[in-house]
Scaffold this active site. Structure first.
Site, PDB file in Angstrom:
ATOM      1  N   SER A 150       9.266  -4.287 -11.683  1.00  0.00           N
ATOM      2  CA  SER A 150       8.936  -3.523 -10.380  1.00  0.00           C
ATOM      3  C   SER A 150       9.483  -4.227  -9.382  1.00  0.00           C
ATOM      4  O   SER A 150      10.248  -4.762 -10.070  1.00  0.00           O
ATOM      5  CB  SER A 150       7.295  -3.631 -10.677  1.00  0.00           C
ATOM      6  OG  SER A 150       6.692  -4.328 -10.743  1.00  0.00           O
ATOM      7  N   GLY A 199      12.807   3.804  -4.189  1.00  0.00           N
ATOM      8  CA  GLY A 199      12.003   4.108  -3.398  1.00  0.00           C
ATOM      9  C   GLY A 199      13.218   4.494  -2.304  1.00  0.00           C
ATOM     10  O   GLY A 199      13.670   5.397  -1.833  1.00  0.00           O
ATOM     11  N   ILE A 204       3.583   1.784 -21.063  1.00  0.00           N
ATOM     12  CA  ILE A 204       2.937   2.694 -21.884  1.00  0.00           C
ATOM     13  C   ILE A 204       2.411   3.986 -21.023  1.00  0.00           C
ATOM     14  O   ILE A 204       2.606   5.190 -21.517  1.00  0.00           O
ATOM     15  CB  ILE A 204       1.517   1.996 -22.190  1.00  0.00           C
ATOM     16  CG1 ILE A 204       1.865   0.753 -23.805  1.00  0.00           C
ATOM     17  CG2 ILE A 204      -0.015   3.185 -22.659  1.00  0.00           C
ATOM     18  CD1 ILE A 204       0.072   0.719 -24.064  1.00  0.00           C
ATOM     19  N   CYS A 226      -6.203   6.247  15.162  1.00  0.00           N
ATOM     20  CA  CYS A 226      -7.680   6.583  14.716  1.00  0.00           C
ATOM     21  C   CYS A 226      -8.648   5.194  14.445  1.00  0.00           C
ATOM     22  O   CYS A 226      -9.318   5.271  15.404  1.00  0.00           O
ATOM     23  CB  CYS A 226      -7.444   6.570  12.798  1.00  0.00           C
ATOM     24  SG  CYS A 226      -7.974   8.026  12.252  1.00  0.00           S
ATOM     25  N   HIS A 248      -2.710  10.466  13.126  1.00  0.00           N
ATOM     26  CA  HIS A 248      -1.657   8.849  13.175  1.00  0.00           C
ATOM     27  C   HIS A 248      -0.063   9.398  12.975  1.00  0.00           C
ATOM     28  O   HIS A 248       0.359   9.906  12.272  1.00  0.00           O
ATOM     29  CB  HIS A 248      -1.639   8.623  11.424  1.00  0.00           C
ATOM     30  CG  HIS A 248      -2.862   7.771  11.277  1.00  0.00           C
ATOM     31  ND1 HIS A 248      -2.865   7.339  10.849  1.00  0.00           N
ATOM     32  CD2 HIS A 248      -4.545   9.100  10.791  1.00  0.00           C
ATOM     33  CE1 HIS A 248      -4.300   6.853  10.437  1.00  0.00           C
ATOM     34  NE2 HIS A 248      -5.341   7.687  10.428  1.00  0.00           N
ATOM     35  N   GLU A 261       1.775   7.869  13.376  1.00  0.00           N
ATOM     36  CA  GLU A 261       3.262   7.133  12.918  1.00  0.00           C
ATOM     37  C   GLU A 261       3.647   7.730  11.740  1.00  0.00           C
ATOM     38  O   GLU A 261       5.048   7.733  11.558  1.00  0.00           O
ATOM     39  CB  GLU A 261       2.769   5.717  12.252  1.00  0.00           C
ATOM     40  CG  GLU A 261       1.432   6.256  11.354  1.00  0.00           C
ATOM     41  CD  GLU A 261       0.182   6.044  11.619  1.00  0.00           C
ATOM     42  OE1 GLU A 261       0.209   6.425  12.867  1.00  0.00           O
ATOM     43  OE2 GLU A 261      -0.758   6.004  10.842  1.00  0.00           O
TER      44      GLU A 261
HETATM   45  N1  GLN Z   1     -13.082   5.132   9.227  1.00  0.00           N
HETATM   46  C1  GLN Z   1     -12.670   6.348   9.691  1.00  0.00           C
HETATM   47  C2  GLN Z   1     -13.005   7.595   9.775  1.00  0.00           C
HETATM   48  O1  GLN Z   1     -12.846   7.648   9.199  1.00  0.00           O
HETATM   49  C3  GLN Z   1     -10.744   5.989  10.612  1.00  0.00           C
HETATM   50  C4  GLN Z   1      -9.541   6.474   9.717  1.00  0.00           C
HETATM   51  C5  GLN Z   1      -8.686   5.968   9.556  1.00  0.00           C
HETATM   52  O2  GLN Z   1      -8.322   4.996  10.573  1.00  0.00           O
HETATM   53  N2  GLN Z   1      -7.906   6.412   9.251  1.00  0.00           N
HETATM   54  O3  GLN Z   1     -12.823   8.544  10.652  1.00  0.00           O
END
Ligand code: GLN
Length: 533
Positions: free
Chosen positions: A15, A20, A151, A383, A509, A511
């Site tokens: 692996s 990718g 498998i 987040c 997010h 990113e």
């Molecule tokens: N744990 C937090 C939530 O559910 C933040 C989630 C995250 O950082 N992706 O809101």
């Protein structure tokens, strides 16, 4: 182009050969010839998706616009191609079985015994063809996760073996192998590759092209030997040396002629040569930075850097946009305390606090944020990182003792981060968060407006908890301002501290949306702020 062409990528010997990246690089080369390409990943595990997997198991969970929680390879595909993927681009054994079992319960198999062949393999074949049937793609590259002979991956290999009969000359098989170097014998060894191809033949698949991972150059003699033993054309043995950056791989594959041999075998005539101008200028800037800085990435999975793959790449892209090499100081949130934070963060120009779930390391994240806020160090919270910034401000500026998120402390006297209303009745963990793309409206007088240059943006989400609007006025009065909101729900998506040099927390997010051709504006602005520090 008449019918969609399918390319199946398998891996042998071991692996982690980088299927990718090879798939994404080939896709890039074909895209650069004007073709519309997408990449799909088939994962042999039984989880429905990686959303419930601990990042230590499987690295980052990537999220698509349509809210699929997927394998991190989809992040590479998007970063390389600058094209969005979707639910259909990542299929697991769990999802295949779930669908077959649901059909069985509905009586869809008309009393037949439901079996791996044909029912599971048919379901896999349909999941592969669904992308071609959209009519959107000239080429679909399907990467089969795992190593041939496992498998778990047998039904996937069987399904593509059968597909060959349907697709005829419109498909081909690329097999990735390893050619190890034995230093005692001072020799490259082809036997693992031979055996791996034999394994494929046992399963009924003759690879058309072999991509051989190696730490040393494969001379023509070795390539001829591999071709002869493995039944492939001499120009179809492709050397894949370790590269200094994943972004170099498309160029290396082009030099080896991978795209040429693919085009020849798929009989795609009359294509222009690849236009890689933008890609090459990105690579040139990446390899020739004029400045360098260090940014702390504070998280609890720092031992496995794949857990933060998209953040690392988005920082790389933001660095290139500023002609800067961004070095990352990996800071374990669980190791940060008031006593050591100044020392641990003394060399960095900026602090990024990562997303996450659960209690471990959360106080360390809050400590890092306090330090960045008080010392005017550029800060980006993503987040959970944004939620921690809210908690830190509540505790240390608003003097709301024991303020917390209800994720960690359900009895907190000040639930500044609360559970979203629609989440309260949900008991299943898988696929039930606020997922995928939502609109966010941005205040014109904000740092984020300066970076996005737009009042309305779309970003991807993956969370259950949110800023508690009952506390909003105290935050605003004391200098933490909501600069981005969801127009429909009023959920706070962005907070800033205007008095600070650059302090931005985002509930989404960013990113996931950064790519080589479009470095994300927020990361570009964050790196710029760090440079101006
Ligand atoms: N744990 C937090 C939530 O559910 C933040 C989630 C995250 O950082 N992706 O809101």
């Amino acid at each position: 182009m008449n019918s969609t062409k399918y390319i199946f990528v398998t891996g042998g010997v071991t692996s982690s050969l980088g299927k990718g990246i090879i798939s994404a690089s080939l896709a890039k080369l074909l895209q650069a010839r004007g073709l519309s390409v997408t990449i799909q990943k088939l994962d042999p595990y039984i989880n429905i998706d990686p959303g419930t997997l601990n990042p230590y198991e499987h690295g980052e969970c990537f999220v698509t616009n349509d809210g699929a929680e997927t394998d991190l390879d989809l992040g590479h595909y998007e970063r390389f191609l600058n094209v969005s993927t979707s639910q259909a681009n990542n299929i697991t054994t769990g999802r295949i079985y779930q669908s077959v079992i649901q059909k069985e319960r509905k009586g869809a198999y008309l009393g037949k015994t439901v079996q791996v062949i044909p029912h599971i393999t048919d379901e896999i074949k349909d999941s592969i063809k669904i992308l071609g049937e959209t009519g959107d793609y000239d080429v679909v590259i399907t990467e089969i996760g795992g190593t041939v002979g496992d498998i778990e991956s047998l039904p996937f290999v069987e399904a593509v073996r059968q597909l060959k009969w349907e697709l005829k000359t419109n498909c081909l098989f690329i097999h990735l192998t390893l050619v190890p170097y034995l230093s005692a014998a001072k020799e490259l060894k082809t036997k693992p590759t031979q055996n791996s191809v034999k394994k494929m033949l046992e399963l009924g698949v003759q690879p058309d092209i072999l991509v051989c991972r190696t730490e040393h150059h494969l001379d023509q003699e070795i390539k001829d030997k591999i071709a002869r033993f493995c039944n492939v054309a001499e120009n179809a043995v492709i050397e894949s040396r370790d590269a200094s950056s994943i972004y170099e791989v498309p160029i290396l594959m082009q030099k080896e002629g991978l795209d040429e041999v693919v085009i020849e075998k798929l009989q795609m005539t009359g294509l222009p040569s690849p236009d890689l101008t933008k890609w090459k200028s990105f690579l040139h800037a990446l390899q020739n930075p004029q400045k360098s800085i260090k940014i702390a990435l504070v998280g609890k999975y720092v031992e496995l850097q794949d857990s933060y793959k998209s953040i690392v790449e988005a920082l790389n892209h933001g660095g290139v946009a500023n002609n800067t090499k961004v070095g990352i100081d990996w800071v374990h949130s669980a190791s940060l305390t008031d006593a050591n934070v100044a020392n641990k963060l003394k060399e960095v120009s900026g602090v990024l606090v990562a997303p996450g779930f659960g209690e471990r390391g959360i106080e360390g994240k809050i400590t890092a944020i306090k330090y960045a806020r008080e010392n005017n160090i550029p800060f980006l919270g993503i987040c959970l990182g944004m939620q921690c910034a809210v908690i830190e401000f509540a505790r240390n500026v608003l003097s709301l003792n024991h303020a917390h998120t209800v994720e960690i402390d359900q009895k907190t006297p000040h639930p500044v981060i609360n559970m979203m209303e629609e989440q309260k009745s949900i008991s299943n963990l898988g696929g039930t968060m606020r997922l995928g793309e939502y609109t966010c409206e941005i205040e014109s007088t904000s740092k984020v407006f300066e970076s996005y240059q737009s009042n309305s943006i779309q970003e991807r989400h993956r969370h259950r908890y949110e800023f508690n609007n009952e506390y909003l006025s105290s935050f605003v009065e004391n200098g933490m301002i909501p600069t981005g909101k969801n127009p429909q729900t009023g959920l706070i998506e962005i907070v800033e501290i205007p008095k600070h040099k650059w302090f931005v927390g985002v509930q989404f997010h960013p990113e996931y949306k950064s790519s080589v051709e479009q470095p994300h504006p927020l990361f570009t602005a964050f790196v710029k702020a760090c440079l101006n520090g």
